[in-house]
Design an enzyme around this catalytic site. Structure first.
Site, short mmCIF file in Angstrom:
data_model
loop_
_atom_site.label_atom_id
_atom_site.label_comp_id
_atom_site.label_asym_id
_atom_site.label_seq_id
_atom_site.Cartn_x
_atom_site.Cartn_y
_atom_site.Cartn_z
N ARG A 94 62.39 -18.33 38.13
CA ARG A 94 63.80 -18.21 38.51
C ARG A 94 64.35 -16.85 38.10
O ARG A 94 65.48 -16.70 37.66
CB ARG A 94 64.65 -19.38 37.94
CG ARG A 94 64.20 -20.75 38.45
CD ARG A 94 65.23 -21.84 38.27
NE ARG A 94 65.61 -22.07 36.89
CZ ARG A 94 65.02 -22.94 36.06
NH1 ARG A 94 64.00 -23.67 36.48
NH2 ARG A 94 65.45 -23.09 34.82
N ASP A 126 69.68 -20.08 36.55
CA ASP A 126 68.96 -19.55 37.71
C ASP A 126 69.42 -18.12 37.94
O ASP A 126 70.58 -17.87 38.24
CB ASP A 126 69.25 -20.40 38.94
CG ASP A 126 68.30 -20.13 40.09
OD1 ASP A 126 67.71 -19.02 40.13
OD2 ASP A 126 68.15 -21.01 40.96
N ARG A 128 67.98 -15.98 40.19
CA ARG A 128 67.45 -15.46 41.45
C ARG A 128 68.52 -14.88 42.36
O ARG A 128 69.67 -15.30 42.34
CB ARG A 128 66.69 -16.57 42.20
CG ARG A 128 65.39 -16.95 41.53
CD ARG A 128 64.74 -18.13 42.21
NE ARG A 128 65.52 -19.36 42.03
CZ ARG A 128 65.16 -20.54 42.49
NH1 ARG A 128 64.02 -20.66 43.18
NH2 ARG A 128 65.90 -21.62 42.28
#
Length: 200
Positions: A94, A126, A128
């Site tokens: 992630r 997360d 990303r």
């Protein structure tokens, strides 16, 4: 546009022959890959999977996550469909990187869940950036997507970046005793839909 398309070649797999398309981030030089199956031109929506890199699950057969199972299932679904795309998003763990992912695993071994472990290391749950994937779709001339995902945040971010997600197609595979708590945490704390039907 954050990426450029730089190379392509045929990639035979157990599910059939894909076209592997390589992209490079303009700012960092980081590479990303799309696997294209069949003819994705035209106006009809394309079945697609945005798959974030997971060395442990994709290549080392880890049972701690569902990533490797999802990768295989996505390629199989795309081949069965006769056309589609898998974007291989090079943001390991992630997007905390492989070494920090191992550190997070060590914390999970001590009792932290996947979200708490990231927080202990100073990261968000997360990290990303899915806008890169929107650019990959655009460079492949794909505007309408049937997205294989359990993550509504992916749908939201890609939609905001200009990709028309016409359907979310669940990809619920690989649950086992080693990853049950991890998957339950993703559902409870990250909003993943792990007991759902397709939405249009």
């Amino acid at each position: 546009m954050q990426l450029k398309r730089v190379a392509e070649a045929k990639l035979p797999t157990p599910w059939g022959d894909f076209l592997m398309v390589g992209f490079e981030e303009l700012a960092t030089g980081q590479d990303h890959v799309a696997l294209v199956y069949g003819d994705i031109s035209g106006q009809s929506p394309v079945l697609a999977r945005v798959h974030s890199e997971c060395l442990t699950g994709d290549a080392l057969f880890s049972l701690r996550c569902d990533c490797g199972f999802q990768l295989e299932a996505a390629l199989s679904h795309i081949a069965e469909e006769g056309r589609g795309i898998l974007l291989y998003h090079r943001q390991e763990g992630r997007n905390i990187g492989l070494l920090n992912k191992i550190r997070a695993y060590a914390l999970q071994d001590q009792g932290y869940d996947t979200v708490e472990a990231n927080h202990q290391l100073g990261f968000a749950a997360d990290e990303r950036d899915f806008t890169l994937c929107a650019d990959m779709f655009k460079l492949l001339n794909v505007e309408q997507v049937r997205l294989l995902t359990n993550n509504p945040k992916k749908v939201e971010i890609l939609t905001e970046a200009g990709i028309n997600i016409v359907e979310r197609v669940p990809l619920i595979v690989g649950r086992n005793p080693k990853n049950a708590h991890y998957l339950d945490t993703k559902a409870a704390k990250m909003g993943h839909l792990l007991n759902s039907k397709p939405t249009e």
